[in-house]
Motif scaffolding. Structure first.
Motif, PDB file in Angstrom:
ATOM      1  N   GLY A 120       7.549  -2.735  -7.516  1.00 41.32           N
ATOM      2  CA  GLY A 120       6.120  -2.525  -7.317  1.00 41.32           C
ATOM      3  C   GLY A 120       5.330  -3.772  -6.997  1.00 41.32           C
ATOM      4  N   GLU A 142       1.949   0.922  -8.069  1.00 46.10           N
ATOM      5  CA  GLU A 142       2.566   1.317  -9.335  1.00 46.10           C
ATOM      6  C   GLU A 142       3.988   1.827  -9.132  1.00 46.10           C
ATOM      7  OE1 GLU A 142      -0.597   2.413  -8.348  1.00 46.10           O
ATOM      8  OE2 GLU A 142      -1.359   0.657  -9.444  1.00 46.10           O
ATOM      9  N   THR A 143       4.379   1.995  -7.887  1.00 43.45           N
ATOM     10  CA  THR A 143       5.716   2.489  -7.567  1.00 43.45           C
ATOM     11  C   THR A 143       6.352   1.585  -6.511  1.00 43.45           C
ATOM     12  OG1 THR A 143       4.755   3.974  -5.909  1.00 43.45           O
ATOM     13  CG2 THR A 143       5.140   4.888  -8.108  1.00 43.45           C
ATOM     14  N   GLU A 144       7.525   1.970  -6.021  1.00 44.16           N
ATOM     15  CA  GLU A 144       8.264   1.162  -5.054  1.00 44.16           C
ATOM     16  C   GLU A 144       7.444   0.884  -3.798  1.00 44.16           C
ATOM     17  OE1 GLU A 144      12.908   2.131  -5.456  1.00 44.16           O
ATOM     18  OE2 GLU A 144      11.724   3.846  -4.791  1.00 44.16           O
ATOM     19  N   ASP A 178       4.100   5.724  -3.193  1.00 43.91           N
ATOM     20  CA  ASP A 178       2.946   6.480  -3.678  1.00 43.91           C
ATOM     21  C   ASP A 178       2.106   7.088  -2.555  1.00 43.91           C
ATOM     22  OD1 ASP A 178       1.421   4.399  -2.650  1.00 43.91           O
ATOM     23  OD2 ASP A 178       0.877   3.565  -4.587  1.00 43.91           O
TER      24      ASP A 178
END
Length: 325
Positions: free
Chosen positions: A175, A196-198, A218
Motif C-alpha cells: 500500500g 489502503e490496499t495494493e 481499491d
C-alpha cells in the motif's frame, strides 16, 4: 482504431518506441501468465492509413514475460521482465536468444524501466521478492549496481523520474509509494501510504517534477505531491475493479489515462474540480482484463493497450484530441 491480435498469447505490457512513431513492443504470455512461455512481440504500424500492423520480430522466453521497456541508447534494444526472476536484454534484429540474461531476483520480476536522463544507461526492476534493483546498461556486462529494500510486499511498478536526477518511484502490495534517490543509499527517501490496499501502478507527471499518480486495487487513481504527501492532490473514481496501469499525458499536464480489470480504459482531467466530473471518456473495447497501457510521445492522443483477450488496440480517443487548456 487498429486491432492487433496476439494469437494465443495474453497481453501484459505495451510500450511505444522512443525513437520512431510507428513501432511498439508488447510482452504476452501463454495461459494468462500462470503457466507456459512468454514472448516479446515488435510491431510496425501506421495509425493514419489504418494498414494492418506488421509483426517484425518475435523473441520467445521459457517463462512468462510481464513487462517491457525500450532502450534509450539503441533503437533495436528492449529489456523484459521474466517470471523466472530474470531480466533479459534483446536485440530485435537477432531475436533467437537474448543478448544478456541477469538472474538477480528470487521471484517474478513484474516491472522494468529504462531511464532517459543523464547517461541514459540506468535500468530499474521491481519484483515479487519485494526488492528493487538498478543496473548499468552502459557496459557489456549489464551489471546490477544496487539493491533497494524498503517494501514489505510484492513490488508491482518501478519508474524513473523524467525530472529528478537518479530518482525512481515504486509501488507495492504493502500500500505504499516509495521514492528512491540512488545516490543516497539503499533505503527509500520517502515512504507514502498512498492507498489502503495494493498499488499496482504509478507514473510521474511529465510537467510537474514532484507530482506522481498511483492506481490501486481499491479502484481509485490518486495524484500526489511527494514534497507534501499528507493527503492526495486529487482522487479519480470511476473504475469498478482494480486499476492495473496509469499513464500521464506527454502533451497535456492534467491528463491521466488508466486501464483496469473492469475491461475499460478511462481518460481523466485531474485539474478539473471534484464538483465537476474529472472523467472525460470511457472506452471498453476489450473483453478481458486490460493489463498494458502506454501513450505515444510522437502522436498526440495515441493510446496503446493490451489485454488478456489476446489483442492490442491502438486508438486516438476523442477526449485526448481536444486543445490543451
Amino acid at each position: 482504431m487498429l486491432t492487433i491480435p496476439t494469437e494465443t498469447l495474453h497481453g501484459y505490457s505495451i510500450k511505444f518506441s522512443p525513437f520512431t512513431p510507428n513501432k511498439l513492443a508488447c510482452v504476452a504470455c501463454q495461459e494468462f501468465g500462470i503457466a507456459g512461455t512468454g514472448a516479446l512481440l515488435i510491431f510496425q504500424f501506421n495509425i493514419e492509413t489504418g494498414e494492418p500492423p506488421l509483426l517484425i520480430s518475435t523473441a520467445n522466453w521459457h517463462d512468462g514475460l510481464f513487462d517491457v521497456c525500450w532502450s534509450e541508447l539503441d533503437e533495436n534494444i528492449c529489456a523484459t521482465a521474466g517470471g523466472d526472476g530474470s531480466i533479459q536484454l534483446w536485440n530485435q534484429a537477432i531475436p533467437d536468444q537474448p543478448l544478456v540474461v541477469l538472474n538477480e531476483h528470487q521471484k517474478e520480476v513484474y516491472s522494468i524501466d529504462w531511464s532517459h536522463r543523464g547517461s541514459k544507461s540506468l535500468v530499474v526492476s521491481g519484483s515479487w521478492d519485494s526488492l528493487c534493483k538498478v543496473y548499468d546498461a552502459g557496459n557489456a556486462d549489464f551489471k546490477c549496481l544496487s539493491t533497494f529494500s524498503g517494501h514489505r510486499g510484492v513490488v508491482y511498478s518501478t519508474t524513473w523520474s523524467p525530472h529528478l536526477e537518479d530518482t525512481f518511484a515504486s509501488t507495492s502490495a504493502d500500500g505504499t509509494l516509495c521514492i528512491w534517490d540512488i545516490r543516497k543509499g539503499a533505503a527509500p527517501q520517502n515512504i507514502i501510504p498512498a492507498h489502503e490496499t495494493e498499488i499496482l501502478s504509478c507514473d510521474w507527471s511529465k510537467y510537474e517534477p514532484y507530482t506522481i499518480v498511483t492506481g490501486s486495487v481499491d479502484c481509485s487513481v490518486r495524484a500526489w505531491d511527494i514534497r507534501n504527501p499528507r493527503t492526495y492532490l486529487t482522487q479519480l473514481l470511476g473504475h469498478n475493479y482494480a486499476v492495473r496501469r496509469v499513464k500521464t499525458s506527454p502533451f497535456n499536464a492534467g491528463i491521466v489515462v488508466s486501464c483496469s480489470y473492469d475491461f475499460t480504459i478511462r481518460m481523466w482531467d485531474m485539474f478539473k474540480p471534484q464538483s465537476f466530473s474529472p472523467l472525460m471518456e470511457t472506452i471498453e473495447h476489450h473483453t478481458e482484463f486490460v493489463y498494458g497501457l502506454d501513450l505515444s510521445t510522437f502522436v498526440p492522443g495515441l493510446v496503446g493497450d493490451c489485454s488478456w483477450d489476446q489483442s492490442i488496440r491502438l486508438s486516438r480517443p476523442h477526449s485526448l484530441l481536444q486543445p490543451a487548456m
